[in-house]
Motif scaffolding. Structure first.
Motif, mmCIF file in Angstrom:
data_model
loop_
_atom_site.group_PDB
_atom_site.id
_atom_site.type_symbol
_atom_site.label_atom_id
_atom_site.label_comp_id
_atom_site.label_asym_id
_atom_site.label_seq_id
_atom_site.Cartn_x
_atom_site.Cartn_y
_atom_site.Cartn_z
ATOM 1 N N LEU A 118 0.829 -1.208 0.000
ATOM 2 C CA LEU A 118 0.000 0.000 0.000
ATOM 3 C C LEU A 118 0.861 1.255 0.000
ATOM 4 O O LEU A 118 0.565 2.214 -0.721
ATOM 5 C CB LEU A 118 -0.935 0.004 1.209
ATOM 6 C CG LEU A 118 -2.123 -0.938 1.146
ATOM 7 C CD1 LEU A 118 -2.874 -0.941 2.472
ATOM 8 C CD2 LEU A 118 -3.053 -0.576 0.007
ATOM 9 N N GLU A 119 1.920 1.252 0.800
ATOM 10 C CA GLU A 119 2.811 2.412 0.829
ATOM 11 C C GLU A 119 3.463 2.636 -0.530
ATOM 12 O O GLU A 119 3.557 3.777 -1.001
ATOM 13 C CB GLU A 119 3.887 2.232 1.902
ATOM 14 C CG GLU A 119 3.401 2.472 3.297
ATOM 15 C CD GLU A 119 4.495 2.298 4.336
ATOM 16 O OE1 GLU A 119 5.658 2.031 3.967
ATOM 17 O OE2 GLU A 119 4.167 2.434 5.525
ATOM 18 N N LYS A 120 3.904 1.555 -1.159
ATOM 19 C CA LYS A 120 4.543 1.675 -2.466
ATOM 20 C C LYS A 120 3.560 2.240 -3.497
ATOM 21 O O LYS A 120 3.904 3.125 -4.277
ATOM 22 C CB LYS A 120 5.066 0.309 -2.927
ATOM 23 C CG LYS A 120 5.898 0.377 -4.166
ATOM 24 C CD LYS A 120 6.530 -0.919 -4.641
ATOM 25 C CE LYS A 120 6.115 -2.179 -4.034
ATOM 26 N NZ LYS A 120 6.647 -3.382 -4.684
ATOM 27 N N GLU A 121 2.342 1.766 -3.483
ATOM 28 C CA GLU A 121 1.320 2.232 -4.419
ATOM 29 C C GLU A 121 0.970 3.696 -4.162
ATOM 30 O O GLU A 121 0.861 4.489 -5.096
ATOM 31 C CB GLU A 121 0.066 1.365 -4.304
ATOM 32 C CG GLU A 121 -1.044 1.751 -5.243
ATOM 33 C CD GLU A 121 -0.727 1.511 -6.698
ATOM 34 O OE1 GLU A 121 -1.333 2.204 -7.545
ATOM 35 O OE2 GLU A 121 0.114 0.648 -7.010
ATOM 36 N N MET A 122 0.831 4.072 -2.900
ATOM 37 C CA MET A 122 0.481 5.448 -2.563
ATOM 38 C C MET A 122 1.617 6.403 -2.925
ATOM 39 O O MET A 122 1.363 7.501 -3.419
ATOM 40 C CB MET A 122 0.143 5.567 -1.069
ATOM 41 C CG MET A 122 -1.153 4.883 -0.691
ATOM 42 S SD MET A 122 -2.571 5.437 -1.641
ATOM 43 C CE MET A 122 -2.721 7.092 -1.033
ATOM 44 N N LYS A 123 2.861 5.999 -2.709
ATOM 45 C CA LYS A 123 3.994 6.840 -3.079
ATOM 46 C C LYS A 123 4.016 7.071 -4.583
ATOM 47 O O LYS A 123 4.268 8.181 -5.045
ATOM 48 C CB LYS A 123 5.311 6.204 -2.632
ATOM 49 C CG LYS A 123 5.583 6.359 -1.171
ATOM 50 C CD LYS A 123 6.911 5.739 -0.789
ATOM 51 C CE LYS A 123 7.164 5.826 0.695
ATOM 52 N NZ LYS A 123 8.426 5.198 1.079
ATOM 53 N N ALA A 124 3.759 6.023 -5.348
ATOM 54 C CA ALA A 124 3.758 6.149 -6.804
ATOM 55 C C ALA A 124 2.651 7.102 -7.254
ATOM 56 O O ALA A 124 2.875 7.981 -8.090
ATOM 57 C CB ALA A 124 3.588 4.784 -7.453
ATOM 58 N N ARG A 125 1.459 6.933 -6.699
ATOM 59 C CA ARG A 125 0.339 7.803 -7.073
ATOM 60 C C ARG A 125 0.580 9.243 -6.649
ATOM 61 O O ARG A 125 0.316 10.176 -7.404
ATOM 62 C CB ARG A 125 -0.960 7.298 -6.449
ATOM 63 C CG ARG A 125 -1.508 6.061 -7.089
ATOM 64 C CD ARG A 125 -2.830 5.702 -6.506
ATOM 65 N NE ARG A 125 -3.332 4.454 -7.075
ATOM 66 C CZ ARG A 125 -4.495 3.925 -6.762
ATOM 67 N NH1 ARG A 125 -5.277 4.519 -5.874
ATOM 68 N NH2 ARG A 125 -4.880 2.799 -7.323
ATOM 69 N N LEU A 126 1.081 9.428 -5.439
ATOM 70 C CA LEU A 126 1.342 10.775 -4.934
ATOM 71 C C LEU A 126 2.413 11.457 -5.767
ATOM 72 O O LEU A 126 2.276 12.607 -6.147
ATOM 73 C CB LEU A 126 1.764 10.718 -3.468
ATOM 74 C CG LEU A 126 2.076 12.062 -2.826
ATOM 75 C CD1 LEU A 126 0.829 12.934 -2.799
ATOM 76 C CD2 LEU A 126 2.610 11.859 -1.420
ATOM 77 N N SER A 127 3.469 10.729 -6.073
ATOM 78 C CA SER A 127 4.548 11.286 -6.877
ATOM 79 C C SER A 127 4.038 11.734 -8.240
ATOM 80 O O SER A 127 4.363 12.829 -8.707
ATOM 81 C CB SER A 127 5.661 10.249 -7.031
ATOM 82 O OG SER A 127 6.654 10.724 -7.879
ATOM 83 N N LYS A 128 3.238 10.907 -8.859
ATOM 84 C CA LYS A 128 2.685 11.237 -10.174
ATOM 85 C C LYS A 128 1.767 12.454 -10.090
ATOM 86 O O LYS A 128 1.846 13.364 -10.924
ATOM 87 C CB LYS A 128 1.911 10.045 -10.731
ATOM 88 C CG LYS A 128 1.352 10.271 -12.108
ATOM 89 C CD LYS A 128 0.604 9.063 -12.620
ATOM 90 C CE LYS A 128 0.003 9.346 -13.975
ATOM 91 N NZ LYS A 128 -0.838 8.252 -14.450
ATOM 92 N N ALA A 129 0.918 12.505 -9.070
ATOM 93 C CA ALA A 129 -0.015 13.612 -8.911
ATOM 94 C C ALA A 129 0.729 14.924 -8.661
ATOM 95 O O ALA A 129 0.392 15.954 -9.243
ATOM 96 C CB ALA A 129 -0.986 13.327 -7.770
ATOM 97 N N VAL A 130 1.756 14.873 -7.826
ATOM 98 C CA VAL A 130 2.542 16.077 -7.531
ATOM 99 C C VAL A 130 3.257 16.557 -8.782
ATOM 100 O O VAL A 130 3.266 17.743 -9.106
ATOM 101 C CB VAL A 130 3.537 15.804 -6.382
ATOM 102 C CG1 VAL A 130 4.539 16.930 -6.261
ATOM 103 C CG2 VAL A 130 2.798 15.608 -5.071
#
Length: 80
Positions: free
Chosen positions: A23-35
């Protein structure tokens, strides 16, 4: 054919850890892309470019002023 055995506390904690890591890996990827997308969108605006230019000009003015007052020998070494 199904296995019917109880999960131990260690098994449960390992499963929780695996889920948490995924979950952390997925959230980091999504957050990074969104930012990244949001920053790119903001930097394309004319107002942002003007603000960056104004800030850069002010920094350069202060740098040159500081160099001329505190380090005049640096400016004297510049060949024109």
């Amino acid at each position: 054919m199904f296995l019917k055995e109880q999960l131990t506390t260690k098994d449960k904690s390992e499963i929780k850890k695996m889920i948490k890591d995924e979950l952390e890996k997925e959230m980091k990827a999504r957050l990074s892309k969104a930012v990244r997308e949001e920053i790119e969108k903001e930097l394309k605006g004319k107002a942002t470019k003007e603000q960056i230019a104004d800030i850069s000009k002010n920094i350069l003015k202060k740098l040159y002023k500081d160099l001329s007052i505190h380090h005049p020998y640096i400016i004297d070494r510049i060949k024109v």
